[in-house]
Design a protein around this motif. Structure first.
Motif, PDB file in Angstrom:
ATOM      1  N   GLU A 155       0.698  -1.216   0.258  1.00 41.42           N
ATOM      2  CA  GLU A 155      -0.021   0.223   0.005  1.00 41.42           C
ATOM      3  C   GLU A 155       0.939   1.255  -0.075  1.00 41.42           C
ATOM      4  OE1 GLU A 155      -3.397   0.621   2.622  1.00 41.42           O
ATOM      5  OE2 GLU A 155      -3.281   2.672   1.614  1.00 41.42           O
ATOM      6  N   HIS A 156       2.030   1.130   0.786  1.00 47.67           N
ATOM      7  CA  HIS A 156       2.863   2.463   0.867  1.00 47.67           C
ATOM      8  C   HIS A 156       3.239   2.666  -0.509  1.00 47.67           C
ATOM      9  CE1 HIS A 156       5.895  -0.278   1.823  1.00 47.67           C
ATOM     10  NE2 HIS A 156       6.534   0.219   1.028  1.00 47.67           N
ATOM     11  N   VAL A 157       3.542   1.906  -1.272  1.00 44.69           N
ATOM     12  CA  VAL A 157       3.972   1.863  -2.580  1.00 44.69           C
ATOM     13  C   VAL A 157       2.891   2.330  -3.851  1.00 44.69           C
ATOM     14  CG1 VAL A 157       5.316   0.787  -4.493  1.00 44.69           C
ATOM     15  CG2 VAL A 157       5.753   0.156  -2.384  1.00 44.69           C
ATOM     16  N   LEU A 158       1.954   1.908  -3.844  1.00 43.62           N
ATOM     17  CA  LEU A 158       0.515   2.079  -4.574  1.00 43.62           C
ATOM     18  C   LEU A 158      -0.574   2.081  -3.666  1.00 43.62           C
ATOM     19  CD1 LEU A 158      -0.298   2.550  -7.619  1.00 43.62           C
ATOM     20  CD2 LEU A 158      -0.842  -0.170  -7.202  1.00 43.62           C
ATOM     21  N   PRO A 159      -0.857   3.461  -3.481  1.00 49.21           N
ATOM     22  CA  PRO A 159      -1.778   3.748  -2.417  1.00 49.21           C
ATOM     23  C   PRO A 159      -3.285   3.158  -2.634  1.00 49.21           C
ATOM     24  CG  PRO A 159      -0.769   5.780  -3.266  1.00 49.21           C
ATOM     25  CD  PRO A 159      -0.191   4.712  -3.949  1.00 49.21           C
ATOM     26  N   ALA A 160      -4.184   2.578  -1.944  1.00 50.57           N
ATOM     27  CA  ALA A 160      -5.206   2.107  -1.856  1.00 50.57           C
ATOM     28  C   ALA A 160      -6.226   2.938  -2.832  1.00 50.57           C
ATOM     29  CB  ALA A 160      -5.884   1.675  -0.602  1.00 50.57           C
TER      30      ALA A 160
END
Ligand code: ASP
Length: 612
Positions: free
Chosen positions: A386-391
């Motif tokens: 998630e911290h790489v590609l936000p939800a």
């Protein structure tokens, strides 16, 4: 008893597929092969087989002692002639699966016309006995393989196809013309098979990759409409399910437009499917442009029996901050997605295998990104942390795609055209996983015209343009001014006929103007001298009132394969080549005498044998 091989009987009165209850009481003569033999309580039962079917023959000492005694010697694949009387079978032995299953022939005389050694694999026409036999063995003993009804039926379908085709084109005023087999090379994108000339030392004929130039010349000659069912030869690198010699239905028409070609071919396919399969196929066929086919299906021969369309989600991920996507988008790449219904609950193991074995290994993409939407409506599982590609970005994509609980969203990123190709292969893989691609030959039949191909494609390795179809295909009139400036953007007047994801035909409206043809050769790096040397005859013919013309060629073998549900092209060709371009039965290719080579002025420079 007569000597083996001497046929003392008159000609056969029926084939092994003909006798019915109405024939009961008749004296008959049947000839054929022993399919199976059973000994039951002193009575011998033979299934006599020929191309037309099977008939049960009964040898009982009560009917004839000599015939019964002679039948003791019978084994599978003996060739026999039987004289006897047609009788009803007893109620419990009637075989409703056989057209001749109501009756049997009670034998009074048997002539053994030839014996057979035990065969290397079973040929019985009884389906339950048709075990899978090693294909190399089947090809080596093709004459035995072809005794099986399965292969014979494919040959018969092929024969029907020839007849329907000839009749149809005859009715449409096409003239069947044979073009030379010993010719000069016509480029269709493969290597030529060459034939050395004995009387012209150092010169060679080429076997036709297609009769393309001849059929165009026939239009210049005023024949108006030409057809030929013809062999073509292409020495290609060995790829799965290709044949170095194959058959085309080759067509050409004067004053043709795309619509005329489409209508003509639709009528042909309609006639074939009606007569061979009893199916009414819908016409006109769908049409989509090459660009649309690539964008929606990642293929120029899309299988339309299922959806799973590619969707471009580049816009959704723009500025997402995810490095993989950003770098692809910055480089002009695309992010493509496929929504796969019913796969949102797949476990980690499945997804890892899909990524590693399919996407990376088979498809050659750098990796798979996915979002699983569990069927119970619980939270989406993303393959990217998630911290790489936000939800919320992931959710934006899901909303954009309209994906719902139970769906699996697959994402590939990369540079076109490759990424489309990769996504197209992934689409097919997922369709297979979902069992969306029916086997066999019961349809559905999704015909499609793919239109507006690019005229040429750029090849990075050789740094030049290649004809996407062949050098005789006409550019669209409105693109003619791009010949020098922007060749990659020129649309061709070319079309392919696609059926269930297979290219079954292709053609184009041709160039009929000498200067355009010369421009095309130039674009393909064929200089004026070479063009004159290789295609001078065509360029010369274009000086003398060449009419506009166009046509198409159908891949006959592949059509028969689809019609019969065959697994391979080899199963619809009487004497096919193996994957290594050899013919197992006769053993070709083969060495020849030094004397023959000498006569042909040929010295061999063979590759060095590999050690060990
Ligand atoms: N000669 C082409 C081929 O063999 C067909 C055509 O353009 O008519 O593919």
């Amino acid at each position: 008893m007569a000597h083996i091989g001497v046929d003392t009987h008159p000609t056969r009165t029926y084939t092994a597929g003909e006798l019915r209850h109405a024939n009961v009481g008749e004296a008959v003569i049947l000839k054929g092969w022993v399919d199976t033999r059973r000994d039951l309580g002193g009575v011998i039962f033979i299934d006599l087989r020929d191309r037309y079917g099977l008939t049960q023959i009964v040898f009982s000492p009560q009917d004839n002692v000599d015939a019964h005694a002679a039948a003791e010697a019978l084994r599978s694949e003996f060739v026999i002639s039987v004289k006897g009387i047609v009788r009803d079978r007893s109620a419990e032995t009637v075989n409703p699966k056989l057209p001749t299953g109501e009756v049997e022939v009670r034998a009074h005389e048997l002539v053994i016309l030839n014996e057979s050694e035990p065969v290397p694999f079973t040929l019985s026409a009884h389906e339950e006995k048709q075990v899978k036999t090693n294909e190399d063995l089947r090809l080596k003993y093709r004459y035995l393989d072809m005794r099986r009804s399965d292969l014979q039926n494919k040959m018969l379908t092929r024969h029907r196809f020839y007849q329907i085709t000839r009749k149809y084109y005859d009715q449409h005023n096409f003239v069947e013309v044979e073009t030379p087999v010993l010719m000069k090379s016509t480029p269709e994108g493969a290597r030529d098979y060459l034939v050395p000339s004995r009387v012209h030392p150092g010169k060679f004929y080429a076997l036709p990759q297609s009769p393309q130039t001849y059929k165009q010349i026939l239009m210049v000659a005023g024949l108006d409409r030409y057809m030929q069912i013809t062999k073509c030869f292409r020495d290609e690198d060995l790829r799965a399910d290709r044949q170095p010699e194959f058959t085309q239905v080759d067509l050409e028409m004067t004053f043709a437009t795309e619509d005329m070609v489409y209508e003509l071919l639709e009528g042909h396919m309609k006639a074939v499917w009606k007569e061979i399969k009893g199916v009414d196929i819908e016409t006109p066929f769908r049409r989509i442009s090459y660009d649309e086919a690539i964008q929606r299906y990642g293929s120029d021969k899309p299988d339309l029996r299922f959806g799973l369309e590619l969707q471009d989600v580049s816009g959704v991920f723009e500025g997402s901050g995810f490095r993989v996507f950003d770098s692809v988008l910055d480089g002009g790449g695309k992010i493509l997605s496929i929504v796969v219904p019913g796969m949102g609950d797949q476990g980690r193991g499945y997804m890892d295998r899909l990524d590693k074995d399919v996407v990376r290994k088979r498809i050659g993409a750098s990796g798979l990104i996915y979002f699983k939407l569990p069927s119970d409506g619980s939270e989406t599982v993303s393959s990217v942390k998630e911290h790489v590609l936000p939800a919320d970005v992931v959710q934006g994509a899901i909303d954009h795609l309209g994906a719902k609980a139970g769906d699996l969203v697959l994402v590939l990123a990369g540079m076109p055209p490759k990424v489309y190709d990769q996504a197209g292969t992934l689409r097919l893989h997922m369709a297979n996983e979902l069992n969306l691609i029916p086997e066999g030959a019961d349809g559905p039949w999704e015909f499609l015209w793919v239109t507006d191909f690019p005229l040429v494609e750029w090849d990075e390795d050789t740094q030049r343009y290649y004809a996407m179809h062949h050098p005789f295909t006409s550019p669209r009139a409105e693109d003619l001014d791009k010949m020098e400036t922007e060749p990659g953007a020129i649309r061709a007047r070319a079309y392919d006929l696609v059926l269930n994801g297979n290219e079954i035909g292709g053609g184009s409206i041709r160039i009929h103007n000498r200067s355009v043809q010369n421009q095309m050769f130039k674009l393909l790096d064929i200089d004026a001298e070479e063009a004159q040397q290789r295609f001078g005859f065509l360029l010369d013919a274009f000086r003398y009132g060449a009419p506009p013309h166009g046509g198409l060629a159908l891949g006959l073998d592949r059509i028969i394969m689809l019609l019969t549900g065959a697994q391979s092209l080899r199963d619809v060709i009487a004497f096919p080549k193996t994957q290594s371009a050899q013919e197992a039965m006769v053993g070709s290719p083969d060495v020849v005498d030094d004397k023959q080579l000498e006569e042909l002025h040929i010295g061999l420079v063979l590759p060095e044998e590999e050690e060990g």
